[in-house]
Design an enzyme around this catalytic site. Structure first.
Site, PDB file in Angstrom:
ATOM      1  N   GLY A 122     -72.751  80.951 -18.643  1.00 38.29           N
ATOM      2  CA  GLY A 122     -73.332  81.819 -19.666  1.00 38.29           C
ATOM      3  C   GLY A 122     -72.241  82.654 -20.308  1.00 38.29           C
ATOM      4  O   GLY A 122     -71.287  83.054 -19.640  1.00 38.29           O
ATOM      5  N   GLU A 211     -50.923  94.665   7.368  1.00 37.39           N
ATOM      6  CA  GLU A 211     -51.578  95.599   6.449  1.00 37.39           C
ATOM      7  C   GLU A 211     -50.524  96.470   5.774  1.00 37.39           C
ATOM      8  O   GLU A 211     -49.669  97.055   6.442  1.00 37.39           O
ATOM      9  CB  GLU A 211     -52.589  96.460   7.238  1.00 37.39           C
ATOM     10  N   VAL A 277     -56.831  90.543   0.587  1.00 37.12           N
ATOM     11  CA  VAL A 277     -56.275  91.809   0.073  1.00 37.12           C
ATOM     12  C   VAL A 277     -57.181  92.446  -0.983  1.00 37.12           C
ATOM     13  O   VAL A 277     -56.726  93.246  -1.796  1.00 37.12           O
ATOM     14  CB  VAL A 277     -54.867  91.566  -0.521  1.00 37.12           C
ATOM     15  N   ASP A 319     -70.835  93.543  -8.202  1.00 35.18           N
ATOM     16  CA  ASP A 319     -69.389  93.671  -7.977  1.00 35.18           C
ATOM     17  C   ASP A 319     -68.600  93.850  -9.272  1.00 35.18           C
ATOM     18  O   ASP A 319     -67.470  94.325  -9.242  1.00 35.18           O
ATOM     19  CB  ASP A 319     -68.853  92.403  -7.286  1.00 35.18           C
ATOM     20  N   HIS A 451     -87.363 105.224  24.140  1.00 34.61           N
ATOM     21  CA  HIS A 451     -86.371 105.107  25.220  1.00 34.61           C
ATOM     22  C   HIS A 451     -86.632 103.823  25.997  1.00 34.61           C
ATOM     23  O   HIS A 451     -87.771 103.523  26.289  1.00 34.61           O
ATOM     24  CB  HIS A 451     -86.481 106.312  26.151  1.00 34.61           C
TER      25      HIS A 451
HETATM   26  P1  FAD Z   1     -71.682  87.384  -6.684  1.00 37.65           P
HETATM   27  O1  FAD Z   1     -72.380  87.277  -5.393  1.00 37.65           O
HETATM   28  O2  FAD Z   1     -70.224  87.137  -6.731  1.00 37.65           O
HETATM   29  O3  FAD Z   1     -72.435  86.380  -7.664  1.00 37.65           O
HETATM   30  C1  FAD Z   1     -72.038  86.186  -8.973  1.00 37.65           C
HETATM   31  C2  FAD Z   1     -72.524  84.815  -9.441  1.00 37.65           C
HETATM   32  O4  FAD Z   1     -72.342  84.733 -10.854  1.00 37.65           O
HETATM   33  C3  FAD Z   1     -71.721  83.664  -8.851  1.00 37.65           C
HETATM   34  O5  FAD Z   1     -72.587  82.667  -8.393  1.00 37.65           O
HETATM   35  C4  FAD Z   1     -70.884  83.157 -10.030  1.00 37.65           C
HETATM   36  O6  FAD Z   1     -70.605  81.770  -9.984  1.00 37.65           O
HETATM   37  C5  FAD Z   1     -71.822  83.456 -11.182  1.00 37.65           C
HETATM   38  N1  FAD Z   1     -71.134  83.577 -12.471  1.00 37.65           N
HETATM   39  C6  FAD Z   1     -70.040  84.321 -12.770  1.00 37.65           C
HETATM   40  N2  FAD Z   1     -69.749  84.222 -14.079  1.00 37.65           N
HETATM   41  C7  FAD Z   1     -70.677  83.383 -14.625  1.00 37.65           C
HETATM   42  C8  FAD Z   1     -70.900  82.896 -15.926  1.00 37.65           C
HETATM   43  N3  FAD Z   1     -70.145  83.262 -16.944  1.00 37.65           N
HETATM   44  N4  FAD Z   1     -71.930  82.049 -16.108  1.00 37.65           N
HETATM   45  C9  FAD Z   1     -72.723  81.682 -15.075  1.00 37.65           C
HETATM   46  N5  FAD Z   1     -72.560  82.135 -13.826  1.00 37.65           N
HETATM   47  C10 FAD Z   1     -71.555  82.979 -13.593  1.00 37.65           C
HETATM   48  N6  FAD Z   1     -71.244  92.390   1.218  1.00 37.65           N
HETATM   49  C11 FAD Z   1     -72.122  93.012   2.000  1.00 37.65           C
HETATM   50  O7  FAD Z   1     -72.847  93.886   1.531  1.00 37.65           O
HETATM   51  N7  FAD Z   1     -72.237  92.696   3.331  1.00 37.65           N
HETATM   52  C12 FAD Z   1     -71.472  91.751   3.901  1.00 37.65           C
HETATM   53  O8  FAD Z   1     -71.608  91.490   5.095  1.00 37.65           O
HETATM   54  C13 FAD Z   1     -70.525  91.074   3.098  1.00 37.65           C
HETATM   55  N8  FAD Z   1     -69.741  90.122   3.628  1.00 37.65           N
HETATM   56  C14 FAD Z   1     -68.869  89.461   2.819  1.00 37.65           C
HETATM   57  C15 FAD Z   1     -68.050  88.489   3.392  1.00 37.65           C
HETATM   58  C16 FAD Z   1     -67.148  87.806   2.609  1.00 37.65           C
HETATM   59  C17 FAD Z   1     -66.264  86.749   3.236  1.00 37.65           C
HETATM   60  C18 FAD Z   1     -67.070  88.083   1.212  1.00 37.65           C
HETATM   61  C19 FAD Z   1     -66.110  87.333   0.341  1.00 37.65           C
HETATM   62  C20 FAD Z   1     -67.869  89.049   0.631  1.00 37.65           C
HETATM   63  C21 FAD Z   1     -68.768  89.752   1.429  1.00 37.65           C
HETATM   64  N9  FAD Z   1     -69.579  90.765   0.917  1.00 37.65           N
HETATM   65  C22 FAD Z   1     -70.449  91.425   1.726  1.00 37.65           C
HETATM   66  C23 FAD Z   1     -69.529  91.132  -0.501  1.00 37.65           C
HETATM   67  C24 FAD Z   1     -70.699  90.484  -1.254  1.00 37.65           C
HETATM   68  O9  FAD Z   1     -70.613  89.090  -1.107  1.00 37.65           O
HETATM   69  C25 FAD Z   1     -70.659  90.888  -2.707  1.00 37.65           C
HETATM   70  O10 FAD Z   1     -70.665  92.297  -2.807  1.00 37.65           O
HETATM   71  C26 FAD Z   1     -71.867  90.330  -3.451  1.00 37.65           C
HETATM   72  O11 FAD Z   1     -71.962  88.947  -3.339  1.00 37.65           O
HETATM   73  C27 FAD Z   1     -71.798  90.726  -4.928  1.00 37.65           C
HETATM   74  O12 FAD Z   1     -72.934  90.278  -5.564  1.00 37.65           O
HETATM   75  P2  FAD Z   1     -72.951  89.976  -7.126  1.00 37.65           P
HETATM   76  O13 FAD Z   1     -74.331  89.470  -7.414  1.00 37.65           O
HETATM   77  O14 FAD Z   1     -72.444  91.131  -7.875  1.00 37.65           O
HETATM   78  O15 FAD Z   1     -71.887  88.807  -7.356  1.00 37.65           O
HETATM   79  P1  NAD Z   2     -60.601  95.401   1.305  1.00 41.93           P
HETATM   80  O1  NAD Z   2     -60.347  96.236   0.123  1.00 41.93           O
HETATM   81  O2  NAD Z   2     -61.661  95.785   2.262  1.00 41.93           O
HETATM   82  O3  NAD Z   2     -59.269  95.253   2.180  1.00 41.93           O
HETATM   83  C1  NAD Z   2     -58.077  94.772   1.654  1.00 41.93           C
HETATM   84  C2  NAD Z   2     -56.944  95.304   2.514  1.00 41.93           C
HETATM   85  O4  NAD Z   2     -55.773  94.642   2.145  1.00 41.93           O
HETATM   86  C3  NAD Z   2     -56.699  96.796   2.320  1.00 41.93           C
HETATM   87  O5  NAD Z   2     -56.609  97.421   3.570  1.00 41.93           O
HETATM   88  C4  NAD Z   2     -55.402  96.840   1.547  1.00 41.93           C
HETATM   89  O6  NAD Z   2     -54.633  97.992   1.828  1.00 41.93           O
HETATM   90  C5  NAD Z   2     -54.721  95.587   2.048  1.00 41.93           C
HETATM   91  N1  NAD Z   2     -53.722  95.043   1.130  1.00 41.93           N
HETATM   92  C6  NAD Z   2     -53.782  94.947  -0.219  1.00 41.93           C
HETATM   93  N2  NAD Z   2     -52.688  94.329  -0.691  1.00 41.93           N
HETATM   94  C7  NAD Z   2     -51.926  94.018   0.384  1.00 41.93           C
HETATM   95  C8  NAD Z   2     -50.673  93.355   0.553  1.00 41.93           C
HETATM   96  N3  NAD Z   2     -50.010  92.888  -0.496  1.00 41.93           N
HETATM   97  N4  NAD Z   2     -50.191  93.216   1.805  1.00 41.93           N
HETATM   98  C9  NAD Z   2     -50.881  93.671   2.881  1.00 41.93           C
HETATM   99  N5  NAD Z   2     -52.061  94.308   2.769  1.00 41.93           N
HETATM  100  C10 NAD Z   2     -52.572  94.468   1.548  1.00 41.93           C
HETATM  101  O7  NAD Z   2     -60.836  93.937   0.724  1.00 41.93           O
HETATM  102  P2  NAD Z   2     -61.333  92.622   1.435  1.00 41.93           P
HETATM  103  O8  NAD Z   2     -61.291  92.769   2.907  1.00 41.93           O
HETATM  104  O9  NAD Z   2     -60.603  91.525   0.779  1.00 41.93           O
HETATM  105  O10 NAD Z   2     -62.848  92.576   0.983  1.00 41.93           O
HETATM  106  C11 NAD Z   2     -63.170  92.518  -0.419  1.00 41.93           C
HETATM  107  C12 NAD Z   2     -64.484  93.175  -0.696  1.00 41.93           C
HETATM  108  O11 NAD Z   2     -65.549  92.427  -0.129  1.00 41.93           O
HETATM  109  C13 NAD Z   2     -64.530  94.569  -0.143  1.00 41.93           C
HETATM  110  O12 NAD Z   2     -64.702  95.453  -1.213  1.00 41.93           O
HETATM  111  C14 NAD Z   2     -65.723  94.615   0.736  1.00 41.93           C
HETATM  112  O13 NAD Z   2     -66.550  95.690   0.426  1.00 41.93           O
HETATM  113  C15 NAD Z   2     -66.472  93.316   0.479  1.00 41.93           C
HETATM  114  N6  NAD Z   2     -66.846  92.797   1.813  1.00 41.93           N
HETATM  115  C16 NAD Z   2     -67.785  93.491   2.505  1.00 41.93           C
HETATM  116  C17 NAD Z   2     -68.121  93.103   3.787  1.00 41.93           C
HETATM  117  C18 NAD Z   2     -69.135  93.894   4.542  1.00 41.93           C
HETATM  118  O14 NAD Z   2     -69.868  94.659   3.924  1.00 41.93           O
HETATM  119  N7  NAD Z   2     -69.236  93.743   5.854  1.00 41.93           N
HETATM  120  C19 NAD Z   2     -67.494  92.023   4.364  1.00 41.93           C
HETATM  121  C20 NAD Z   2     -66.526  91.346   3.639  1.00 41.93           C
HETATM  122  C21 NAD Z   2     -66.220  91.756   2.347  1.00 41.93           C
END
Ligand code: FAD
Ligand code: NAD
Length: 478
Positions: A122, A211, A277, A319, A451
């Site tokens: 889109g 880190e 990162v 995001d 409890h």
């Molecule tokens: P996304 O989930 O990124 O979805 C965006 C969608 O839009 C995608 O499917 C993409 O393909 C589609 N899109 C983008 N541009 C276009 C376009 N132009 N046309 C059509 N489609 C498009 N968050 C938590 O709260 N708890 C967790 O435990 C957690 N664990 C995580 C673990 C990992 C390994 C990672 C990478 C992230 C994790 N997160 C977690 C973060 C979480 O996944 C994101 O915050 C969340 O998915 C964001 O939702 P969103 O809908 O904004 O975007």
């Molecule tokens: P993050 O921001 O949590 O951590 C990235 C880390 O990498 C930071 O500590 C930063 O200082 C370090 N860093 C950055 N550049 C670096 C470099 N060049 N060398 C060494 N260290 C460096 O990001 P993430 O772990 O990649 O996660 C991305 C996002 O996804 C986060 O915003 C998080 O909220 C979301 N996420 C959430 C969950 C959850 O809610 N449980 C799980 C996974 C991801």
């Protein structure tokens, strides 16, 4: 197929799909466009969270935790297990099954609620028009009264460690290893680094986490972060702070990582390297030059508190906009926007967003940390309760960590709650509810908790703010 809708949503992650479903529930004709292709080569819904994020990572975290329990903890509680082995392909296959069940579930929810799912890309044009390029077929232009942008985020790549298929990987690649790497390097001790580092460390990898910052988890409460680092270190995560990665070279199937620390130049040889990162907003191909939507200085779509962009009737959620990159934050924004389009007036309370890191013990918090309050010069008081004093945690042989409640010194209003411990992700929800209702620590202390539960530790920590905890010796007695 009609090409006129009340609402067109771009992105079917937790922000976009929740917005689309709520719009349809409210009687608005709604289409949701998503371009993701799943592991099976077919279009998939659910975005990062369901396909490559929250859900698959938790499937592996839960599986690897069960392995640790069977291998190292069952004997202590009197369960003898003759041999415990890991079957990585089965673990990954089960993770994939969970993912396909849930992503298929979004398709079912779209159908059931009357959302039109459009698979392809889109692009927002001027005047709420959206160019839709399907995976198969002709490009067409959709007209909408309102557009919600929810394109999410993608991993940040760094120049010293470019990705190399299957060897130097981002979080998506780290969910797909087919065997346990003997030695694993992780760049970034953030949420992903700790969660995915834990998965492979539990399964037997020797894990080194590099880190850049000198401080561990600066966004968490200092005391909680310190205790967490110690426990994760005891579990085998070798977390090296204040390191700067300068290069990563693939050699003989492994990776030679060079970095600098306080002592100078260092080298680390690993079998696989995860780059974790941070993530960046994903806006490639999303906006035509005359869309009217602007980016902020960090590349996020610029929105106000109500998720309105600079273009009339165009909203952005999840995001891709300011605030923490968390699935639940995006979902609440999506629902708020849907309801506002339908004429209601909800708000997102950005002060009570829960954060959870799914290590074991889990790390969870909501509200202010002690160091933030100190920096702001606010007067506060603290109560805490260790899980070591919790009957339920002891019974479960899972008694690391603590609950910490921070309240305003004068009003007693709860300002922050920080948990390191078993089920911290569940316990924190109670703190969020309390804070949403503007509860004082005393209010929480006056509520009856079942409890024995782990949640009693929150109750006791709240009581301990005024020195009333029952199952510990209080510093302040009244
Ligand atoms: P996304 O989930 O990124 O979805 C965006 C969608 O839009 C995608 O499917 C993409 O393909 C589609 N899109 C983008 N541009 C276009 C376009 N132009 N046309 C059509 N489609 C498009 N968050 C938590 O709260 N708890 C967790 O435990 C957690 N664990 C995580 C673990 C990992 C390994 C990672 C990478 C992230 C994790 N997160 C977690 C973060 C979480 O996944 C994101 O915050 C969340 O998915 C964001 O939702 P969103 O809908 O904004 O975007
Ligand atoms: P993050 O921001 O949590 O951590 C990235 C880390 O990498 C930071 O500590 C930063 O200082 C370090 N860093 C950055 N550049 C670096 C470099 N060049 N060398 C060494 N260290 C460096 O990001 P993430 O772990 O990649 O996660 C991305 C996002 O996804 C986060 O915003 C998080 O909220 C979301 N996420 C959430 C969950 C959850 O809610 N449980 C799980 C996974 C991801």
């Amino acid at each position: 197929m009609s090409n006129t809708y009340d609402v067109v949503v771009i992105g079917a992650g937790p922000a976009g799909y929740a917005a689309a479903i709520r719009c349809a529930q409210l009687g608005l004709s709604t289409a949701c466009i998503d371009k993701s292709i799943g592991k099976d080569g077919h279009p998939t819904l659910g975005g990062t969270c369901l396909n490559w994020g929250c859900i698959p990572s938790k499937a592996l975290l839960d599986a690897s935790h069960k392995y640790v329990q069977a291998k190292s903890e069952f004997a202590e509680v009197g369960i003898a297990v003759e041999s415990v082995a890991i079957d990585v392909p089965q673990m990954i296959a089960r993770k994939d099954e969970v993912v396909s069940g849930l992503t298929g579930g979004i398709g079912g929810l779209f159908k059931g609620n009357g959302v039109t799912a459009l698979h392809g890309s889109g692009r927002l044009l001027a005047q709420c028009q959206v160019e839709f390029a399907p995976h198969e077929g002709e490009v067409e232009v959709l007209s909408a009264k309102h557009v919600i942008l929810a394109p999410g985020s993608v991993p940040v790549e760094i120049q010293p460690a470019p990705l190399v298929d299957g060897v130097i990987v981002d979080s998506t690649g780290a969910l797909e290893f087919t065997e346990v790497p003997e030695k694993l390097g992780v760049i970034g001790a953030g949420v992903i680094g700790l969660e995915l580092g834990s998965v492979w460390s539990r399964l037997g990898s020797e894990v080194v986490v590099l880190e850049a910052l000198e401080e561990f988890l600066p966004m968490a409460d200092e005391r909680i972060a310190r205790d967490a680092k110690k426990i994760l270190g005891q579990q085998g995560l070798d977390i090296r702070l204040g390191t700067r990665v300068t290069g990563a070279e693939v050699q003989d199937g492994g990776v030679s990582v060079s970095y600098q620390d306080a002592e100078g130049d260092q080298t680390l040889t690993v079998d696989k390297l995860i780059v974790a990162v941070g993530r960046r907003p994903y806006t490639e191909g999303l906006l035509s030059p005359d869309s009217g939507v602007n980016l902020d200085e960090r590349g996020f779509l610029y929105v106000n508190d109500l998720c309105q962009t600079d273009a009339p009737n165009v909203y952005a959620v999840g995001d891709v906009v300011r605030g923490p990159m968390l699935a639940h934050k995006g979902t609440e924004e999506g629902v708020m926007v849907a309801e506002r389009i339908a004429g209601f007036k909800p708000l997102v309370n950005y002060e009570t967003i829960p954060n959870v890191i799914y290590t074991h013990p889990e790390i969870a918090w909501v509200g202010k940390t002690e160091q933030q309050l100190k920096a702001d010069g606010d007067d506060y008081k603290v109560g805490s309760f260790p899980f070591a004093a919790s009957g339920r945690a002891q019974a479960a042989n899972d008694a690391h960590g603590m609950v910490k409640v921070i309240a305003d010194a004068e009003s007693d209003r709860i300002l922050g709650v920080h948990v390191l411990g078993p089920q911290a992700s569940e316990i924190i929800a109670q703190a969020v509810i309390a804070m949403e209702f503007d509860a004082s620590a005393e209010d929480l202390g006056l509520i009856m908790f079942a409890h024995p539960t782990l949640s009693e530790s929150l109750h006791e920590a709240a009581l301990s703010v005024a020195g009333h905890a029952i199952h510990m010796v209080n510093r302040k007695r009244r």
